[in-house]
Scaffold this active site. Structure first.
Site, mmCIF file in Angstrom:
data_model
loop_
_atom_site.group_PDB
_atom_site.id
_atom_site.type_symbol
_atom_site.label_atom_id
_atom_site.label_comp_id
_atom_site.label_asym_id
_atom_site.label_seq_id
_atom_site.Cartn_x
_atom_site.Cartn_y
_atom_site.Cartn_z
ATOM 1 C CD GLN A 252 -3.099 -0.202 -0.624
ATOM 2 O OE1 GLN A 252 -3.128 -1.293 0.139
ATOM 3 N NE2 GLN A 252 -3.797 0.853 -0.958
ATOM 4 C CG HIS A 255 -0.685 2.310 -3.843
ATOM 5 N ND1 HIS A 255 -1.578 2.287 -5.293
ATOM 6 C CD2 HIS A 255 -1.317 2.121 -3.478
ATOM 7 C CE1 HIS A 255 -2.435 1.486 -5.354
ATOM 8 N NE2 HIS A 255 -2.506 1.145 -4.282
ATOM 9 C CD GLU A 321 -8.473 3.304 -0.887
ATOM 10 O OE1 GLU A 321 -8.836 3.031 -1.526
ATOM 11 O OE2 GLU A 321 -7.492 3.440 -0.263
ATOM 12 C CG HIS A 322 -7.513 -1.156 0.871
ATOM 13 N ND1 HIS A 322 -7.061 -0.460 0.436
ATOM 14 C CD2 HIS A 322 -7.911 -1.911 -0.426
ATOM 15 C CE1 HIS A 322 -7.206 0.147 -0.462
ATOM 16 N NE2 HIS A 322 -8.197 -0.439 -1.521
ATOM 17 C CG ASP A 355 -5.125 -3.156 -4.868
ATOM 18 O OD1 ASP A 355 -6.574 -2.014 -4.391
ATOM 19 O OD2 ASP A 355 -3.890 -3.069 -4.816
ATOM 20 C CG HIS A 414 -51.116 18.639 1.913
ATOM 21 N ND1 HIS A 414 -50.628 20.328 1.052
ATOM 22 C CD2 HIS A 414 -49.990 17.493 1.765
ATOM 23 C CE1 HIS A 414 -49.148 19.988 0.717
ATOM 24 N NE2 HIS A 414 -49.030 18.263 0.522
#
Length: 429
Positions: A252, A255, A321-322, A355, A414
């Site tokens: 990770q 990235h 996120e993960h 991924d 109404h």
């Protein structure tokens, strides 16, 4: 990478872990200028900003045909990998398709829900000189499966566009592809230009300029969410293989130097072994400088908890996120964590599987977004409509409830719209 005790984290440390952001505030004014000019000037502004920021003098903005040619020229093994990944993602998202339904909720009261796709969607696919075929698959395939009429892709230009990315866009099924990146691409999709078709929703990951542009156009066009740098939390116990935990962190970190990578465990020996393995693995990776940047990030680290309960509480607050869980009883740990974009259970489920090719989507919320939303899915591209039909008996049955509440709100018309129907029926009897 050193081990820190979770209980000893101070306020600044906790802020770094829990208040992550996409870093867009500092560039919002510059992005606003780009967006406004593209809105006003169309292709002229797109070409000017592409020359300024990407160093590329655009020929054709529309490169849809080039994607088909790239697919034909691919090596067989790469073509097969793209097609397999796309098939797996397609199969998983087809399983998410909801069915229209209606049923009786009481005498003469029929209610239901139906689902229809958005008509025009834009997908941002990071690119330029790099290859991100997986992002093309993750963004385009679900939109196609949902039934979106027009799926447009924008991807950054380069002197030589990466053929793997172009081929993946073709396999995924995009209807139009534009060689534009950055904030100007988002603006083009949001407002349309002479070449780029205006869309109703924009999805897909990008750098902070892309994210800031999505924030700027939100309101004029729908977006998926504002995503920041990549994140992973690995929850591990004494049964975990430290080398596998470390491999997740290093992968990770590859990235982005701003990525946040965290391992949390309740076992001291495991924590020490993970930290050592991270340092060892980083030294032999091709993107060592990027990885080390992420490892030195204040929101990265190996954390030692006093108990698994403390580790779980940290993970839930972090909302990664993960989330990778490598432990003796992954299911029981998962049961206690609600906030995560995508979860990877057990030693044989690397985040890289999601991924690329397991079938789940890798476009996921960051910066704690998993506390309130999920990742890209079929629902991202659908709108729902409720449907109802009342019989005379059904309206009479709830008539007093409606009129009482309408009168209480001071909305006399109404109430009258209901009474008139009921009274007309009674007059006919």
């Amino acid at each position: 990478m050193d081990v820190r005790e979770l209980a000893d984290l101070g306020p600044a440390d906790r802020t770094a872990f829990f208040d992550r952001d996409a870093g867009i505030d500092a560039i919002s004014d510059d992005v606003r200028e780009i967006v406004d000019r593209v809105h006003e000037e169309g292709d002229v502004a797109v070409r000017e900003f592409t020359s300024e920021f990407d160093g590329v003098e655009l020929g054709n903005i529309d490169i849809t045909d080039a994607c088909g040619r790239a697919y034909e020229d691919l090596e067989d093994d790469v073509r097969e990998a793209i097609e397999t990944a796309a098939d797996n993602v397609r199969e998983f998202h087809e399983a998410q398709l909801p069915e229209d339904w209606r049923r009786e909720f009481g005498p003469g009261r029929e209610l239901g829900r139906r689902f229809r796709p958005i008509e025009r969607v834009g997908v941002y696919v990071p690119g330029g000189s790099a290859a991100y075929p997986s992002s093309a698959i993750m963004g385009v395939v679900p939109a196609v499966v949902a039934g979106v009429d027009h799926v447009a892709v924008v991807t950054p230009p380069a002197d030589e566009l990466n053929p793997v990315t172009l081929a993946a866009i073709h396999v995924a099924g995009a209807d139009a592809v534009y060689s534009v990146g950055g904030a100007q691409a988002i603006a083009g999709l949001a407002y349309g230009t002479e070449t780029i078709t205006r869309v109703q929703k924009i999805v897909g990951p990008g750098n902070k300029w892309v994210t800031a542009a999505k924030a700027a156009v939100r309101g004029d066009v729908e977006i998926d969410f504002l995503a920041g740098p990549s994140e992973v939390v690995v929850v591990a116990d004494e049964t975990a293989d430290p080398d596998l935990v470390a491999a997740e962190l290093v992968a990770q970190a590859e990235h982005d130097p701003n990525a946040s990578v965290v391992a949390v465990t309740d076992d001291a020996d495991t924590a020490d072994a993970v930290a050592a393995a991270v340092n060892e693995q980083t030294a032999v990776r091709e993107r060592e400088d990027v990885i080390r940047g992420a490892l030195e990030n204040d929101a990265s680290g190996v954390l030692l908890a006093r108990s698994m309960s403390e580790a779980i509480l940290f993970t839930e607050e972090y909302a990664p996120e993960h989330l990778s869980i490598i432990a003796g009883d992954e299911e029981s740990i998962l049961e206690r964590i609600d906030s995560a974009g995508s979860v990877f259970l057990g030693p044989n489920t690397p985040v890289a599987a999601g991924d690329y090719a397991s079938g789940t989507n890798h476009v996921l919320p960051t910066n704690g977004g998993a506390r309130v939303t999920g990742g890209l899915s079929i629902e991202t591209f659908l709108r729902s409509t409720t449907v109802q039909r009342l019989s005379a008996e059904g309206l009479t049955d709830i008539g007093d409830t409606i009129t009482t509440l309408a009168d209480a709100e001071g909305l006399e018309a109404h109430a009258e719209s209901v009474r008139r129907r009921i009274e007309d029926r009674e007059d006919d009897l």
